[in-house]
Write an enzyme that holds these catalytic residues in place. Structure first.
Site, PDB file in Angstrom:
ATOM      1  N   ASN A  10     -40.488 -47.620 -89.607  1.00 21.71           N
ATOM      2  CA  ASN A  10     -39.928 -48.972 -89.510  1.00 21.71           C
ATOM      3  C   ASN A  10     -40.997 -49.948 -89.994  1.00 21.71           C
ATOM      4  O   ASN A  10     -41.960 -50.215 -89.282  1.00 21.71           O
ATOM      5  CB  ASN A  10     -39.533 -49.256 -88.059  1.00 21.71           C
ATOM      6  N   LYS A  12     -40.804 -53.053 -90.438  1.00 16.34           N
ATOM      7  CA  LYS A  12     -40.665 -54.401 -89.867  1.00 16.34           C
ATOM      8  C   LYS A  12     -40.780 -55.444 -91.002  1.00 16.34           C
ATOM      9  O   LYS A  12     -40.369 -55.139 -92.123  1.00 16.34           O
ATOM     10  CB  LYS A  12     -41.688 -54.613 -88.751  1.00 16.34           C
ATOM     11  N   HIS A 102     -33.203 -52.844 -81.977  1.00 16.73           N
ATOM     12  CA  HIS A 102     -34.659 -52.736 -81.793  1.00 16.73           C
ATOM     13  C   HIS A 102     -35.100 -53.785 -80.768  1.00 16.73           C
ATOM     14  O   HIS A 102     -34.531 -54.875 -80.709  1.00 16.73           O
ATOM     15  CB  HIS A 102     -35.375 -52.962 -83.125  1.00 16.73           C
ATOM     16  N   GLU A 104     -37.395 -55.792 -80.751  1.00 20.81           N
ATOM     17  CA  GLU A 104     -37.722 -57.105 -81.342  1.00 20.81           C
ATOM     18  C   GLU A 104     -36.460 -57.905 -81.651  1.00 20.81           C
ATOM     19  O   GLU A 104     -36.474 -59.137 -81.602  1.00 20.81           O
ATOM     20  CB  GLU A 104     -38.607 -56.896 -82.592  1.00 20.81           C
ATOM     21  N   GLU A 170     -38.013 -46.320 -77.288  1.00 19.98           N
ATOM     22  CA  GLU A 170     -39.245 -47.036 -77.587  1.00 19.98           C
ATOM     23  C   GLU A 170     -39.608 -47.913 -76.390  1.00 19.98           C
ATOM     24  O   GLU A 170     -39.105 -49.038 -76.269  1.00 19.98           O
ATOM     25  CB  GLU A 170     -39.049 -47.936 -78.813  1.00 19.98           C
ATOM     26  N   GLY A 176     -46.675 -51.410 -80.748  1.00 19.92           N
ATOM     27  CA  GLY A 176     -47.701 -52.232 -81.392  1.00 19.92           C
ATOM     28  C   GLY A 176     -48.882 -52.550 -80.484  1.00 19.92           C
ATOM     29  O   GLY A 176     -49.707 -53.404 -80.805  1.00 19.92           O
ATOM     30  N   SER A 216     -46.558 -46.780 -80.949  1.00 19.46           N
ATOM     31  CA  SER A 216     -47.945 -46.410 -81.254  1.00 19.46           C
ATOM     32  C   SER A 216     -48.114 -44.944 -81.657  1.00 19.46           C
ATOM     33  O   SER A 216     -49.109 -44.306 -81.320  1.00 19.46           O
ATOM     34  CB  SER A 216     -48.865 -46.764 -80.074  1.00 19.46           C
TER      35      SER A 216
HETATM   36  P1  13P Z   1     -45.667 -49.226 -83.524  1.00 24.39           P
HETATM   37  O1  13P Z   1     -45.641 -47.807 -84.062  1.00 24.39           O
HETATM   38  O2  13P Z   1     -46.393 -50.175 -84.412  1.00 24.39           O
HETATM   39  O3  13P Z   1     -46.095 -49.254 -82.102  1.00 24.39           O
HETATM   40  O4  13P Z   1     -44.130 -49.744 -83.550  1.00 24.39           O
HETATM   41  C1  13P Z   1     -43.146 -48.973 -82.975  1.00 24.39           C
HETATM   42  C2  13P Z   1     -41.819 -49.525 -83.362  1.00 24.39           C
HETATM   43  O5  13P Z   1     -41.420 -50.590 -82.901  1.00 24.39           O
HETATM   44  C3  13P Z   1     -41.010 -48.770 -84.341  1.00 24.39           C
HETATM   45  O6  13P Z   1     -39.712 -49.263 -84.385  1.00 24.39           O
END
Ligand code: 13P
Length: 258
Positions: A10, A12, A102, A104, A170, A176, A216
């Site tokens: 992903n 983003k 997601h 976010e 997740e 992140g 992560s």
């Molecule tokens: P990270 O791998 O940067 O922690 O992000 C995970 C994520 O949100 C994947 O959709």
């Protein structure tokens, strides 16, 4: 039932269309140098919308086996929805997957379970496989809401008839942050999600649905997740922007010797 492992990146809101081309090329070359078996492990990238056409053209022209997905879609198919993107457009660009719900999107854009459900239905209408993202915040975890992901999954699927689904667990506190859930913690929640799916959609559906861990994930921790019986893949954020790192994540079988 054998579930084909799925390694998804992903991106983003990172990388423009030219950078997207460069990254996909590098991932594909690195994997082909390593004789990567795409039949054994499916590799998906979800670039920003503005990159998708360039990515599609490249993948087609070069015959790459990397699969395209999108990060979101509208719950509507067309019309006066300024700024939104229809699932129909994504299908036309050969996207096979779309992330839905997601964390976010849920937190920054206020998407609730109802919105997520409407988006799942839109994905189905356009033959896109939804990657339904669920997960608890640290506060929710600390207050004992370990079944929140099961509730989010079932709410998103209520009254929905579908053949193909991927769920991504997740935990929000692991996204992140560099804070990784242990493989045992992830397996515990993921097996609860599978049980919930079996109860609501039947054992066969639960058995074939792939459930990923995200938060992560790096090349040096992917193997611990992939060894777990219920974890069928990973959804990778930051580490998917580095071709070597992402290719090494996709090559996790070499780390665990299969
Ligand atoms: P990270 O791998 O940067 O922690 O992000 C995970 C994520 O949100 C994947 O959709």
């Amino acid at each position: 039932m054998t579930r084909t492992p799925l390694i998804a990146g992903n991106w983003k809101m990172n990388l423009d269309h030219q950078q997207a081309i460069a990254l996909i090329q590098k991932i594909a070359w690195t994997l082909s140098d390593a004789d990567f078996d795409y039949e054994a492990v499916e590799v998906v990238v979800t670039p920003p919308f503005t990159d998708l056409r360039s990515a599609q053209t490249l993948i087609d022209a070069e015959g790459f086996k990397i699969v395209l997905g999108a990060q979101d879609l509208s719950d509507n198919d067309s019309g006066a929805f300024t700024g939104d993107i229809s699932g129909e457009f994504l299908s036309r660009l050969n996207c096979q997957y779309v992330l839905v719900g997601h964390s976010e999107r849920r937190t920054i854009h206020g998407e609730d379970d109802e919105k997520v459900r409407l988006k799942i239905q839109a994905a189905i209408r356009h033959n896109l496989i939804p990657i339904l993202c669920v997960g608890e915040t640290l506060e929710q975890r600390n207050s004992g809401q370990m079944d929140l992901s099961v509730k989010q999954t079932l709410a998103a699927l209520e009254g929905v008839n579908l053949e193909n689904l991927v769920v991504a667990y997740e935990p929000v506190w692991a996204i992140g942050t560099g804070e990784v859930a242990s493989a045992e913690q992830a397996e515990e929640v993921i097996s609860m999600i599978r049980k919930g799916l079996a109860e609501s959609k039947g054992a066969e559906f639960a058995d074939k649905t792939r459930i990923l861990y995200g938060g992560s994930v790096k090349a040096n921790n992917v193997a611990s997740f992939m060894k777990m019986p219920n974890i069928d893949g990973v959804l990778v954020g930051g580490a998917s922007l580095d071709s070597e790192e992402f290719a090494n994540i996709a090559r996790y079988r070499e780390h665990i010797g299969v």
